[in-house]
Motif scaffolding. Sequence first.
Motif, PDB file in Angstrom:
ATOM      1  N   LYS A  70      -0.693 -15.556  19.905  1.00  0.00           N
ATOM      2  CA  LYS A  70      -1.342 -14.827  20.997  1.00  0.00           C
ATOM      3  C   LYS A  70      -0.571 -13.535  21.308  1.00  0.00           C
ATOM      4  CE  LYS A  70      -2.798 -15.420  25.788  1.00  0.00           C
ATOM      5  NZ  LYS A  70      -1.875 -15.162  26.883  1.00  0.00           N
ATOM      6  N   ILE A  71       0.754 -13.644  21.401  1.00  0.00           N
ATOM      7  CA  ILE A  71       1.591 -12.465  21.684  1.00  0.00           C
ATOM      8  C   ILE A  71       1.465 -11.453  20.551  1.00  0.00           C
ATOM      9  CG2 ILE A  71       3.985 -11.685  21.892  1.00  0.00           C
ATOM     10  CD1 ILE A  71       4.508 -14.419  23.349  1.00  0.00           C
ATOM     11  N   ASN A  73      -1.048 -11.016  18.473  1.00  0.00           N
ATOM     12  CA  ASN A  73      -2.376 -10.388  18.522  1.00  0.00           C
ATOM     13  C   ASN A  73      -2.472  -9.364  19.649  1.00  0.00           C
ATOM     14  OD1 ASN A  73      -3.199 -11.865  16.317  1.00  0.00           O
ATOM     15  ND2 ASN A  73      -4.195 -13.449  17.527  1.00  0.00           N
ATOM     16  N   GLU A  74      -1.864  -9.676  20.796  1.00  0.00           N
ATOM     17  CA  GLU A  74      -1.882  -8.732  21.919  1.00  0.00           C
ATOM     18  C   GLU A  74      -1.093  -7.466  21.578  1.00  0.00           C
ATOM     19  OE1 GLU A  74      -0.402 -11.051  25.190  1.00  0.00           O
ATOM     20  OE2 GLU A  74      -2.324 -12.069  25.481  1.00  0.00           O
ATOM     21  N   MET A  75       0.058  -7.639  20.949  1.00  0.00           N
ATOM     22  CA  MET A  75       0.865  -6.477  20.568  1.00  0.00           C
ATOM     23  C   MET A  75       0.139  -5.621  19.526  1.00  0.00           C
ATOM     24  SD  MET A  75       4.763  -7.874  20.504  1.00  0.00           S
ATOM     25  CE  MET A  75       5.352  -6.317  19.884  1.00  0.00           C
ATOM     26  N   GLU A  77      -3.046  -5.360  19.133  1.00  0.00           N
ATOM     27  CA  GLU A  77      -4.131  -4.687  19.842  1.00  0.00           C
ATOM     28  C   GLU A  77      -3.603  -3.486  20.623  1.00  0.00           C
ATOM     29  OE1 GLU A  77      -7.861  -3.727  20.849  1.00  0.00           O
ATOM     30  OE2 GLU A  77      -7.348  -5.390  19.521  1.00  0.00           O
ATOM     31  N   LEU A  78      -2.479  -3.655  21.312  1.00  0.00           N
ATOM     32  CA  LEU A  78      -1.881  -2.556  22.074  1.00  0.00           C
ATOM     33  C   LEU A  78      -1.477  -1.408  21.159  1.00  0.00           C
ATOM     34  CD1 LEU A  78       0.374  -4.430  24.654  1.00  0.00           C
ATOM     35  CD2 LEU A  78      -1.593  -2.983  25.158  1.00  0.00           C
ATOM     36  N   THR A  81      -4.536   0.430  19.971  1.00  0.00           N
ATOM     37  CA  THR A  81      -5.108   1.200  21.071  1.00  0.00           C
ATOM     38  C   THR A  81      -4.301   2.464  21.317  1.00  0.00           C
ATOM     39  OG1 THR A  81      -5.889  -0.829  22.098  1.00  0.00           O
ATOM     40  CG2 THR A  81      -5.816   1.106  23.489  1.00  0.00           C
TER      41      THR A  81
END
Length: 86
Positions: A70-71, A73-75, A77-78, A81
């Motif tokens: 999860k971490i 994937n979030e990183m 994505e960031l 972006t």
Amino acid sequence: MNYRSRTEIVAMILDAANGGTTKPKIMYKVMITYNQLKNYLSVMIENNLIEYFEGTKTFKTTEKGLNLLKIHNEMTELLHTSVKHD
């Protein structure tokens, strides 16, 4: 294929093993050799990211592994972006 970091490969293995699966299926999904997979799984089991079930010969991502995924994937994505906005 693009170069993949160890972190990316670990994330792909965690994703592939989410819900439980076998070595050949992980190898096929992640596109790595048997020896590479063996090395990764060894380290990942030691660090409680994946667990192995002897009876069914399957691997499953642990809660800790899911948190790491999860971490990651979030990183990712960031980073994607922020790159688009630069």
